[in-house]
Design a protein around this motif. Structure first.
Motif, mmCIF file in Angstrom:
data_model
loop_
_atom_site.group_PDB
_atom_site.id
_atom_site.type_symbol
_atom_site.label_atom_id
_atom_site.label_comp_id
_atom_site.label_asym_id
_atom_site.label_seq_id
_atom_site.Cartn_x
_atom_site.Cartn_y
_atom_site.Cartn_z
ATOM 1 N N GLY A 164 0.773 -1.394 0.060
ATOM 2 C CA GLY A 164 0.014 -0.013 0.085
ATOM 3 C C GLY A 164 0.979 1.165 0.127
ATOM 4 N N ILE A 165 0.676 2.189 -0.721
ATOM 5 C CA ILE A 165 1.387 3.455 -0.890
ATOM 6 C C ILE A 165 1.654 4.183 0.464
ATOM 7 C CG2 ILE A 165 1.484 5.652 -1.950
ATOM 8 C CD1 ILE A 165 -0.027 4.656 -4.354
ATOM 9 N N TYR A 166 0.491 4.058 1.287
ATOM 10 C CA TYR A 166 0.711 4.795 2.572
ATOM 11 C C TYR A 166 1.798 4.149 3.236
ATOM 12 C CZ TYR A 166 -0.867 6.758 7.154
ATOM 13 O OH TYR A 166 -1.074 7.299 8.292
ATOM 14 N N LEU A 167 2.130 2.886 3.107
ATOM 15 C CA LEU A 167 3.027 2.263 4.135
ATOM 16 C C LEU A 167 4.463 2.728 3.581
ATOM 17 C CD1 LEU A 167 1.433 -1.168 4.389
ATOM 18 C CD2 LEU A 167 1.109 0.823 5.676
ATOM 19 N N GLU A 168 4.716 3.269 2.212
ATOM 20 C CA GLU A 168 6.057 3.770 1.729
ATOM 21 C C GLU A 168 6.458 4.992 2.223
ATOM 22 O OE1 GLU A 168 4.960 2.557 -2.255
ATOM 23 O OE2 GLU A 168 4.974 4.747 -3.092
ATOM 24 N N LYS A 169 5.487 5.657 2.528
ATOM 25 C CA LYS A 169 5.523 7.246 2.945
ATOM 26 C C LYS A 169 6.802 7.564 3.769
ATOM 27 C CE LYS A 169 2.297 10.939 4.647
ATOM 28 N NZ LYS A 169 2.079 11.384 3.373
ATOM 29 N N ARG A 170 7.652 8.525 3.528
ATOM 30 C CA ARG A 170 8.497 8.812 4.504
ATOM 31 C C ARG A 170 8.173 9.070 5.763
ATOM 32 N NH1 ARG A 170 13.394 11.418 1.448
ATOM 33 N NH2 ARG A 170 12.623 10.786 -0.798
ATOM 34 N N ASP A 210 -5.935 2.160 -0.709
ATOM 35 C CA ASP A 210 -5.519 1.273 -1.322
ATOM 36 C C ASP A 210 -4.864 0.054 -0.653
ATOM 37 O OD1 ASP A 210 -3.261 2.822 -0.691
ATOM 38 O OD2 ASP A 210 -2.241 1.968 -2.280
ATOM 39 N N VAL A 211 -4.677 0.391 0.767
ATOM 40 C CA VAL A 211 -4.209 -0.780 1.663
ATOM 41 C C VAL A 211 -5.197 -1.865 1.890
ATOM 42 C CG1 VAL A 211 -3.146 -1.216 3.970
ATOM 43 C CG2 VAL A 211 -2.694 0.831 2.691
ATOM 44 N N LEU A 212 -6.459 -1.284 1.796
ATOM 45 C CA LEU A 212 -7.468 -2.157 2.208
ATOM 46 C C LEU A 212 -8.036 -2.806 0.798
ATOM 47 C CD1 LEU A 212 -9.571 0.356 4.134
ATOM 48 C CD2 LEU A 212 -8.345 -1.579 5.057
ATOM 49 N N GLU A 213 -7.284 -2.539 -0.278
ATOM 50 C CA GLU A 213 -7.807 -3.394 -1.371
ATOM 51 C C GLU A 213 -6.972 -4.670 -1.836
ATOM 52 O OE1 GLU A 213 -7.474 -0.356 -4.524
ATOM 53 O OE2 GLU A 213 -9.292 0.564 -3.738
ATOM 54 N N PHE A 214 -7.533 -5.400 -2.596
ATOM 55 C CA PHE A 214 -6.893 -6.703 -3.215
ATOM 56 C C PHE A 214 -6.092 -6.566 -4.421
ATOM 57 C CE2 PHE A 214 -9.626 -9.548 -0.019
ATOM 58 C CZ PHE A 214 -9.207 -8.664 1.067
#
Lengths: 329, 270
Positions: free
Chosen positions: B94-100, B192-196
């Motif tokens: 998920g994009i949020y997890l790569e956030k600085r 998007d984290v919640l998506e498959f």
């Protein structure tokens, strides 16, 4: 993991022992190997010596996380990532354990961990010379585990029977974990030593760079070298057994044969074992540089302190939130 | 339906495709958030937290390791190659997890934000728990077993971040404001984290996991137990969907750092 008998202020004298009897009882207890506990009577120079030793040891564990931290996110395999994460976490744990011991000793002065942190940032509290040095390659992550922690094991084994109970007990656990750290470091080193030309090259370069710091690790041989030393008082009070030079010789005894057997060299053409004197002869490191380093004038002193300062200032709002009902700075 | 081994899974192309997609998401999520955690080392608000946080980070990297191992077993390539060499386009976190973590970088001037870290970990660990619980009933037994194993320690991670959320939401005004601001931001990005992703329908069809909507509901219910006043807007995906290989420059920075030594000599055994 780290402490030597530091260069620093002159010895505190016990001129004003108002209770000679208590002092004699205290000495009698430590002579027979009894442990001193936080609430027991103790001479003032014993307490102050311990505070200095243990707070420096504790803060060095914490500052010691910073050079290795530089390589933790970059560790080259999943297994190495896991290994170095576990290792650095242990070091922070040692820091926490030791600061708790130091805080107990500081209680009569109304001081606590906040003061230790402030003293570090103001330069009043020193951290170990090795952690003022830069890291350049992954080989440094191995070198810190193998030889720096290897040196730490030697210096701490020297205090495993220390007369102050809480420190002595903390050291039992710390030394056990340090043995794993040294193995972790050795595993990184072995992979490099048996690896590609590039890997061997960064390994030798790292050893060359760390060598003077490793010699300095145990501190000067005597007060003559740097102006003052607390070795004698720490030996008298049964905090430690051997002198700085004896520890350095033990380190050379243990590690130089290993260094040579890996086909590595040290940047000292004069180094050899003298059978007659039963000791290693080596070129002295630059003790003037050592004095500069521990005055926070080493190659990375400012940058490492800056990281702690940022962490401290940047998270002030968090500490304030946690201590809402307390007076916070 | 029960599939007991990698060999069995690979006999059905459609099944193994959906399975691998699901495991890549699990592995890459844990890998990236653990990397961000490792950047925090030595910089946490206090020493006890540094010890606890680095322990959680290390465990999480261990979970990523186990998921990559499942992929290796399925013939996707070696663990270290999967972790270090894959192109951003095929990364599934998920994009949020790569956030600085905040401003600056971990080596210099790291003005990292503890509020972002608490909010991110709380939302992610809540999600991870409900997802893994669903996966314990997965048709792919090796994955269900790993989920059970991870769930032996992961709820403690969640408990840790839940305590932080509660403490910071109920203390000073500044702390609450900071948390709420990061929560509003998360609401725009967490979708998007919640998506498959591409294989969502197949994952459900093959009983690999429950449906996307049901998981989302479970997550929302859990989150609401700790945060009574959730943002009213619908969850967004401001930067796209990591599940479909869309990513930001923050992922490039993460990959460049975490694979720097690995890539410095690809012939080497480290």
């Amino acid at each position: 993991m780290y402490n030597y008998i530091e260069y620093g202020s002159s010895e505190i004298s016990n001129d004003n022992i108002d209770d000679q009897e208590k002092y004699e009882q205290f000495m009698a207890r430590i002579e027979v190997g009894e442990k001193i506990e936080p609430d027991d009577w103790m001479p003032e120079d014993y307490r102050q010596g311990l505070i200095k030793l243990i707070s420096m040891h504790g803060i060095s564990e914490i500052m010691g996380a910073l050079p290795e931290k530089e390589w933790t996110p970059k560790a080259p395999t999943m297994k190495r990532k896991l290994g170095i994460m576990a290792k650095v976490q242990d070091e922070m744990g040692h820091g926490q354990l030791l600061l708790r011991v130091a805080e107990d000793l500081m209680q009569p002065y109304g001081k606590d961990r906040g003061d230790i942190m402030e003293d570090l940032l103001s330069g009043d509290l020193k951290f170990h010379n090795v952690f003022h040095m830069p890291t350049k390659t992954w080989a440094d992550a191995g070198m810190v585990g193998w030889l720096v922690d290897g040196a730490a094991i030697i210096s701490q084994t020297n205090m495993l029977d220390a007369s102050y109970g809480p420190y002595q007990r903390a050291l039992q656990r710390i030394c056990q974990e340090e043995v794993f750290h040294a193995q972790h470091g050795e595993a990184i080193i072995m992979a490099l030593a048996e690896g590609t030309d590039y890997q061997r090259e960064i390994l030798q370069e790292s050893l060359n760079r760390w060598w003077p710091s490793l010699l300095m690790f145990f501190g000067p041989a005597s007060a003559d070298t740097t102006g003052s030393s607390k070795q004698n008082i720490m030996i008298k009070y049964k905090i430690r057994k051997s002198s700085n030079e004896e520890l350095r010789q033990a380190f050379l005894d243990k590690y130089l044969p290993r260094v040579f057997s890996l086909g590595l060299t040290v940047p000292d053409e004069t180094v050899h074992y003298d059978e007659a004197q039963e000791q290693w002869i080596y070129q002295q490191p630059d003790w003037n540089e050592f004095k500069q380093i521990i005055k926070n004038k080493g190659p990375r002193s400012k940058e490492r302190l800056r990281l702690r300062e940022i962490a401290y200032e940047n998270n002030r709002w968090v500490r304030q939130a946690l201590a809402k009902d307390q007076v916070m700075t | 339906m029960t599939v007991n081994s990698a060999e069995e899974a690979n006999q059905d192309v459609a099944y193994s495709k959906a399975l691998k997609e699901l495991i890549y998401q699990l592995a890459d999520d844990d890998f990236l958030i653990s990397f961000r955690g490792s950047e925090w080392l030595g910089l946490a608000p206090h020493i006890e937290e540094d010890v606890a946080f680095s322990s959680i980070t290390q465990n999480t990297m261990g979970h990523a390791f186990m998921f990559y191992q499942l992929l290796e077993d399925l013939g996707e390539g070696e663990i270290d190659l999967l972790a270090h060499e894959r192109h951003p386009d095929v990364r599934r976190n998920g994009i949020y997890l790569e956030k600085r973590n905040g401003e600056g970088n971990y080596l210099e001037e790291p003005y990292y934000d503890w509020a972002l870290t608490v909010v991110r970990h709380f939302l992610y660990e809540t999600f991870k728990k409900v997802k893994l619980e669903a996966i314990t009933k997965s048709s792919y037994k090796p994955l269900a077993n790993i989920a059970g194993k991870v769930l032996m320690e992961q709820p403690y991670h969640l408990a840790h971040w839940r305590i932080w959320m509660n403490q910071l939401l109920n203390s000073t005004e500044e702390a609450r404001d900071r948390i709420e601001a990061r929560l509003n931001e998360a609401w725009e990005e967490f979708g998007d984290v919640l998506e498959f992703g591409f294989q969502a329908t197949e994952m459900e069809h093959f009983d690999l996991i429950i449906g996307e909507e049901e998981l989302k509901e479970r997550w929302m219910d859990e989150v609401a137990k700790t945060i009574p006043n959730l943002p009213s807007e619908p969850l967004g995906k401001k930067f796209g969907s990591g599940r479909e290989g869309q990513h930001t420059e923050d992922l490039d920075q993460a990959l460049a750092t975490l694979s720097e030594v690995y890539l410095s000599d690809k012939e080497a055994i480290w």
